[in-house]
Write a protein that holds these residues in place. Structure first.
Motif, PDB file in Angstrom:
ATOM      1  N   ASN A   8      53.462 -41.710-103.670  1.00 16.44           N
ATOM      2  CA  ASN A   8      54.120 -41.408-102.347  1.00 16.44           C
ATOM      3  C   ASN A   8      55.013 -39.972-102.662  1.00 16.44           C
ATOM      4  N   ILE A   9      55.282 -39.425-101.465  1.00 15.99           N
ATOM      5  CA  ILE A   9      56.266 -38.302-101.640  1.00 15.99           C
ATOM      6  C   ILE A   9      57.243 -38.775-100.568  1.00 15.99           C
ATOM      7  N   TYR A  10      58.541 -38.691-101.002  1.00 17.64           N
ATOM      8  CA  TYR A  10      59.588 -38.621-100.124  1.00 17.64           C
ATOM      9  C   TYR A  10      60.297 -37.483-100.016  1.00 17.64           C
ATOM     10  N   LEU A  11      60.471 -36.970 -98.659  1.00 15.87           N
ATOM     11  CA  LEU A  11      61.138 -35.666 -98.406  1.00 15.87           C
ATOM     12  C   LEU A  11      62.754 -36.093 -97.927  1.00 15.87           C
ATOM     13  N   VAL A  12      63.689 -35.563 -98.475  1.00 16.52           N
ATOM     14  CA  VAL A  12      65.172 -35.752 -98.337  1.00 16.52           C
ATOM     15  C   VAL A  12      65.531 -34.552 -98.037  1.00 16.52           C
ATOM     16  N   GLY A  13      66.943 -34.512 -97.403  1.00 15.63           N
ATOM     17  CA  GLY A  13      67.419 -33.292 -96.896  1.00 15.63           C
ATOM     18  C   GLY A  13      68.172 -33.578 -95.776  1.00 15.63           C
ATOM     19  N   MET A  14      69.077 -32.465 -95.283  1.00 16.89           N
ATOM     20  CA  MET A  14      69.917 -32.535 -94.104  1.00 16.89           C
ATOM     21  C   MET A  14      68.887 -32.768 -92.879  1.00 16.89           C
ATOM     22  N   MET A  15      69.620 -33.197 -91.778  1.00 18.19           N
ATOM     23  CA  MET A  15      69.030 -33.355 -90.444  1.00 18.19           C
ATOM     24  C   MET A  15      68.711 -31.883 -90.072  1.00 18.19           C
ATOM     25  N   GLY A  16      67.649 -31.572 -89.521  1.00 18.70           N
ATOM     26  CA  GLY A  16      67.258 -30.282 -89.139  1.00 18.70           C
ATOM     27  C   GLY A  16      66.584 -29.344 -90.498  1.00 18.70           C
ATOM     28  N   ALA A  17      66.330 -30.088 -91.545  1.00 22.84           N
ATOM     29  CA  ALA A  17      65.872 -29.288 -92.689  1.00 22.84           C
ATOM     30  C   ALA A  17      64.473 -29.201 -92.489  1.00 22.84           C
ATOM     31  N   GLY A  18      63.765 -30.057 -91.429  1.00 16.64           N
ATOM     32  CA  GLY A  18      61.985 -29.839 -91.212  1.00 16.64           C
ATOM     33  C   GLY A  18      61.457 -30.775 -92.087  1.00 16.64           C
ATOM     34  N   LYS A  19      62.079 -32.026 -92.455  1.00 17.03           N
ATOM     35  CA  LYS A  19      61.452 -32.934 -93.001  1.00 17.03           C
ATOM     36  C   LYS A  19      60.311 -33.493 -92.178  1.00 17.03           C
ATOM     37  N   THR A  20      60.266 -33.847 -91.042  1.00 14.83           N
ATOM     38  CA  THR A  20      59.141 -34.470 -90.169  1.00 14.83           C
ATOM     39  C   THR A  20      58.027 -33.300 -89.938  1.00 14.83           C
ATOM     40  N   THR A  21      58.409 -32.064 -89.752  1.00 15.76           N
ATOM     41  CA  THR A  21      57.432 -30.824 -89.600  1.00 15.76           C
ATOM     42  C   THR A  21      56.868 -30.582 -90.755  1.00 15.76           C
ATOM     43  N   VAL A  22      57.408 -30.656 -91.858  1.00 15.03           N
ATOM     44  CA  VAL A  22      56.801 -30.127 -93.118  1.00 15.03           C
ATOM     45  C   VAL A  22      56.027 -31.420 -93.713  1.00 15.03           C
ATOM     46  N   GLY A  23      56.723 -32.490 -93.397  1.00 14.21           N
ATOM     47  CA  GLY A  23      55.956 -33.789 -93.901  1.00 14.21           C
ATOM     48  C   GLY A  23      54.488 -34.037 -93.248  1.00 14.21           C
ATOM     49  N   ARG A  24      54.428 -33.740 -92.138  1.00 19.34           N
ATOM     50  CA  ARG A  24      53.176 -33.853 -91.516  1.00 19.34           C
ATOM     51  C   ARG A  24      52.092 -32.771 -91.862  1.00 19.34           C
ATOM     52  N   ILE A  25      52.406 -31.696 -92.338  1.00 21.22           N
ATOM     53  CA  ILE A  25      51.587 -30.655 -92.873  1.00 21.22           C
ATOM     54  C   ILE A  25      51.379 -31.213 -94.499  1.00 21.22           C
ATOM     55  N   LEU A  26      52.319 -31.699 -95.043  1.00 17.37           N
ATOM     56  CA  LEU A  26      51.900 -32.178 -96.379  1.00 17.37           C
ATOM     57  C   LEU A  26      50.994 -33.233 -96.380  1.00 17.37           C
ATOM     58  N   ALA A  27      51.318 -34.172 -95.484  1.00 12.62           N
ATOM     59  CA  ALA A  27      50.377 -35.376 -95.526  1.00 12.62           C
ATOM     60  C   ALA A  27      48.873 -34.905 -95.252  1.00 12.62           C
ATOM     61  N   ARG A  28      48.704 -33.906 -94.284  1.00 12.15           N
ATOM     62  CA  ARG A  28      47.427 -33.455 -93.774  1.00 12.15           C
ATOM     63  C   ARG A  28      46.627 -32.642 -95.006  1.00 12.15           C
ATOM     64  N   LYS A  29      47.486 -31.674 -95.837  1.00 10.73           N
ATOM     65  CA  LYS A  29      47.011 -31.106 -96.869  1.00 10.73           C
ATOM     66  C   LYS A  29      46.697 -32.132 -98.021  1.00 10.73           C
ATOM     67  N   LEU A  30      47.312 -33.102 -98.127  1.00 13.61           N
ATOM     68  CA  LEU A  30      46.958 -34.254 -99.338  1.00 13.61           C
ATOM     69  C   LEU A  30      46.196 -35.353 -98.913  1.00 13.61           C
ATOM     70  N   LYS A  31      45.715 -35.031 -97.647  1.00 15.80           N
ATOM     71  CA  LYS A  31      45.089 -36.139 -97.231  1.00 15.80           C
ATOM     72  C   LYS A  31      45.761 -37.720 -97.023  1.00 15.80           C
ATOM     73  N   TYR A  32      46.980 -37.682 -97.057  1.00 15.76           N
ATOM     74  CA  TYR A  32      47.898 -38.917 -97.066  1.00 15.76           C
ATOM     75  C   TYR A  32      48.214 -39.334 -95.441  1.00 15.76           C
ATOM     76  N   ARG A  33      48.642 -40.461 -95.482  1.00 16.32           N
ATOM     77  CA  ARG A  33      49.583 -40.943 -94.344  1.00 16.32           C
ATOM     78  C   ARG A  33      50.813 -40.265 -94.042  1.00 16.32           C
ATOM     79  N   PHE A  34      51.149 -40.074 -92.830  1.00 14.12           N
ATOM     80  CA  PHE A  34      52.584 -39.832 -92.660  1.00 14.12           C
ATOM     81  C   PHE A  34      53.543 -40.848 -92.140  1.00 14.12           C
ATOM     82  N   PHE A  35      54.804 -40.849 -92.554  1.00 15.59           N
ATOM     83  CA  PHE A  35      55.625 -41.940 -91.927  1.00 15.59           C
ATOM     84  C   PHE A  35      56.973 -41.082 -91.770  1.00 15.59           C
ATOM     85  N   ASP A  36      57.697 -41.255 -90.574  1.00 15.57           N
ATOM     86  CA  ASP A  36      59.038 -40.946 -90.685  1.00 15.57           C
ATOM     87  C   ASP A  36      60.068 -42.078 -90.461  1.00 15.57           C
ATOM     88  N   THR A  37      60.901 -42.225 -91.232  1.00 14.63           N
ATOM     89  CA  THR A  37      61.667 -43.644 -91.279  1.00 14.63           C
ATOM     90  C   THR A  37      62.571 -43.734 -89.836  1.00 14.63           C
TER      91      THR A  37
END
Length: 183
Positions: A8-37
């Motif tokens: 798994n890849i876990y994205l951390v960082g401040m609110m507004g850092a783009g974790k959800t937006t970048v996470g969705r792109i990463l999941a698509r590129k890696l052919k992974y599922r995406f979750f937002d806690t």
């Protein structure tokens, strides 16, 4: 990226850092599922994060956050965008270390530009937003620096570019699987 072998890849960082937006792109590129806690917490609690903070307090929210993270850590082939404060609980690091932790490091000025009109975030309701963001970053930065990978964003960078850089940085910390030693 077969190099990850389902980790798994876990994205951390401040609110507004783009974790959800970048996470969705990463999941698509890696052919992974995406979750937002945060999204999962809202579903589990059947109320918004602001309502949880208001009715039950931040500690109740953090408990739910830990529970959700614990359940997600049992999965494979997932990109998980976490809440900005998830790193402050040592128990959460036990779960985060099941994967590769990527810190999206965004300057406070950029965070402020993204969040200055956001009224949904409970931690930004009191006081001046920019100083509150700086204060939160000061509190959390020592935890963020424990991430396996740090991706510092530049002004005007598109989420696709950040995701591509994240993949390059992840490749640097993943050890290729080695064959058996025949000597």
């Amino acid at each position: 990226m077969d190099l990850l072998r389902g980790v798994n890849i876990y994205l951390v960082g401040m609110m507004g850092a783009g974790k959800t937006t970048v996470g969705r792109i990463l999941a698509r590129k890696l052919k992974y599922r995406f979750f937002d806690t945060d999204e999962l917490i809202v579903r589990v609690a059947n109320q918004s994060i602001a309502e949880i903070f208001e009715r039950e307090g931040e500690e109740a929210f953090r408990e739910l956050e830990t529970k959700v993270l614990g359940e997600l850590s049992a999965y494979k082939n997932s990109v998980v965008a976490t809440g900005g404060g998830i790193v402050a609980r040592s128990m959460n690091w036990g779960y985060l270390h099941y994967g590769v932790v990527v810190w999206l490091d965004v300057p406070v000025d950029q965070l402020y530009d993204r969040l200055r009109s956001d009224t949904a975030r409970p931690l930004l309701r009191e006081g001046e937003i920019k100083s509150k963001l700086q204060s939160l970053l000061n509190e959390r930065e020592r935890f963020y620096t424990q991430a396996d990978v740090r991706v510092s964003t530049r002004g005007g960078e598109r989420p696709e570019e950040v995701a591509a850089r994240a993949i390059e940085e992840i490749k640097k910390v993943i050890k290729p699987e080695t064959g058996p030693d025949l000597n």
